[in-house]
Design an enzyme around this catalytic site. Structure first.
Site, PDB file in Angstrom:
ATOM      1  N   ASP A   1     -42.825  37.157 -33.639  1.00 15.26           N
ATOM      2  CA  ASP A   1     -42.808  38.098 -34.448  1.00 15.26           C
ATOM      3  C   ASP A   1     -44.331  37.313 -35.641  1.00 15.26           C
ATOM      4  OD1 ASP A   1     -43.118  35.200 -35.708  1.00 15.26           O
ATOM      5  OD2 ASP A   1     -41.072  35.293 -36.587  1.00 15.26           O
TER       6      ASP A   1
ATOM      7  N   GLU B   1     -40.829  32.694 -29.372  1.00 13.92           N
ATOM      8  CA  GLU B   1     -40.329  33.108 -30.873  1.00 13.92           C
ATOM      9  C   GLU B   1     -41.450  34.140 -31.420  1.00 13.92           C
ATOM     10  OE1 GLU B   1     -40.321  29.645 -32.605  1.00 13.92           O
ATOM     11  OE2 GLU B   1     -38.971  28.366 -30.522  1.00 13.92           O
TER      12      GLU B   1
ATOM     13  N   HIS C   1     -45.510  33.857 -32.977  1.00 10.37           N
ATOM     14  CA  HIS C   1     -45.888  33.427 -34.672  1.00 10.37           C
ATOM     15  C   HIS C   1     -47.444  33.988 -34.607  1.00 10.37           C
ATOM     16  CE1 HIS C   1     -41.599  32.093 -34.566  1.00 10.37           C
ATOM     17  NE2 HIS C   1     -42.020  31.405 -34.336  1.00 10.37           N
TER      18      HIS C   1
END
Ligand code: G3I
Length: 360
Positions: A273, A271, A241
């Site tokens: 992003d 994950e 992240h």
């Protein structure tokens, strides 16, 4: 070859696309062939409830992904409304979707401080905590034994600001069992599904800050300790992240991955992003920075190891957790993911194609 080696190894080596092996041995004989795009499988976190109603969302996942993971569904909060209940509707639906479309599903997550239902506060003694954790993992991993090839067994175990003597994050498990909950979770998962890739998953390790340096060191110390005691563990999940306004510590991240690899552990990006609340308003500029940030991150990892998978935490800007915590001051929607809100590819998708090998 074991199943997890097929998915995260043979597929990576391109054997699936050559037709030399059929890695997808499904209980459902009508399952489609896997959509093979790159040599490294790409996947996304999925909001399972939207698959039935949002056609373009579902189509985007089918078009782009070889892997899915529930954004929720397998968390304690979703699975365990009460002590004696397991509600498997969401993960059952997601694995069925994966099967029908030739994808595989990752499991997220078995032991985490977050998303815990209130009743778990009544877990009082170490003996009860051990019973509950073992019962949970045995039931959940057992239900999908041989079908979920990779599990985030322990999520975010490292303290937000590790200080000497307090490097493990507080949780019901840490409070009741101490650090040994990590070993207990891993050993239980391995007993139930010896073919699964068992992962320790964590975040906030990639920037040039003292906090990230401390967190990398604390994570490496934990991994070393587990390996020294032959605890079953196969990989480290780097969530990714990424704060869009911060540089990637390329050297620090590469060194970390090298150290992980030196312990005979795989890495995967779980994950990804880019948190864009502090980035410029103009969409084109923002998308370029988002893509560049992810590119720096993936390069630092890929320079020293081949990730066994790359997943983003959502696929379209229409559905992302980012505005829950990182809304923009100008009120413009966040753009942290590979597809825009209309499911059209952005610069970040090109970067993912490049690092998974799909662009070649
Ligand atoms: O489903 C309920 C709904 O019934 C209720 O009306 C509503 C009211 O708050 O809440 C809904 O649950 C929400 C759930 O997502 C489903 O959308 C929870 O409030 C909300 O807290 C939950 O947030 C998720 C969060 O983890 C906590 O589980 C995010 O969607 C999810 O993206 C986020 O994912 C985490 C990873 O698991 C671990 N790494 C960080 C990542 C981002 O925070």
């Amino acid at each position: 070859m074991r199943r997890r080696d097929f998915v995260f190894g043979a597929l990576g080596a391109g054997l699936a696309s050559s037709g030399a092996l059929d890695p997808f041995v499904w209980s459902d004989p009508t399952a489609k062939a896997a959509p093979v795009r790159g040599v490294i499988p790409y996947g996304t976190a999925v909001r399972t409830d939207l698959l039935d109603t949002e056609f373009d969302y579902k189509a985007a996942i089918v078009d782009h992904c070889q892997l899915v993971v529930g954004e929720g569904g397998l968390k304690w909060f979703d699975l365990r409304p009460s002590e004696d209940q397991f509600v498997f509707d969401q993960p059952d639906r997601l694995i069925d979707f994966a099967d029908r479309n030739g994808m595989q599903m990752r499991g997220h997550t078995l032991a985490w401080y977050g998303a815990m239902p209130d009743w778990t506060q009544t877990i009082a003694s170490p003996a009860q905590a051990e019973r509950e954790l073992v019962h949970h993992i045995t039931t959940v991993v057992g239900r999908y034994q041989g079908r979920i090839p990779s599990w985030d067994v322990v999520n975010e175990a490292i303290a937000e600001h590790p200080e000497s003597g307090a490097t493990i994050r507080n949780s019901i498990w840490q409070e009741r069992l101490g650090k040994r909950y990590i070993e207990l979770a891993l050993r239980t998962a391995a007993d139930v599904d010896p073919s699964a890739q068992l992962v320790i998953n964590d975040y906030n390790i990639e920037n040039p800050t003292q906090q990230c340096r401390d967190r990398r060191q604390a994570l490496l110390d934990l991994l070393r300790d587990l390996k020294d005691r032959d605890v079953p563990l196969h990989a480290v999940g780097i969530q990714g992240h990424l704060p869009g306004d911060m540089e990637i510590d390329k050297e620090g991240l590469s060194k970390f991955v090298e150290a992980v690899k030196g312990m005979q552990l795989e890495v995967l990006v779980t994950e990804l992003d880019v948190i864009d609340n502090k980035l410029p308003a103009r969409e084109y500029d923002r998308d370029q920075i988002v893509a560049a940030r992810a590119g720096d991150f993936l390069k630092a990892i890929s320079d020293v190891a081949r990730p066994s998978a790359i997943l983003t935490w959502g696929i379209t800007d229409r559905y992302t957790w980012v505005p829950t915590w990182f809304k923009r001051d100008d009120g413009k929607p966040n753009r942290p993911l590979p597809l825009d809100a209309g499911c059209r590819p952005k610069a970040l998708m090109k970067v993912i194609d490049e690092f998974t090998g799909a662009a070649e």
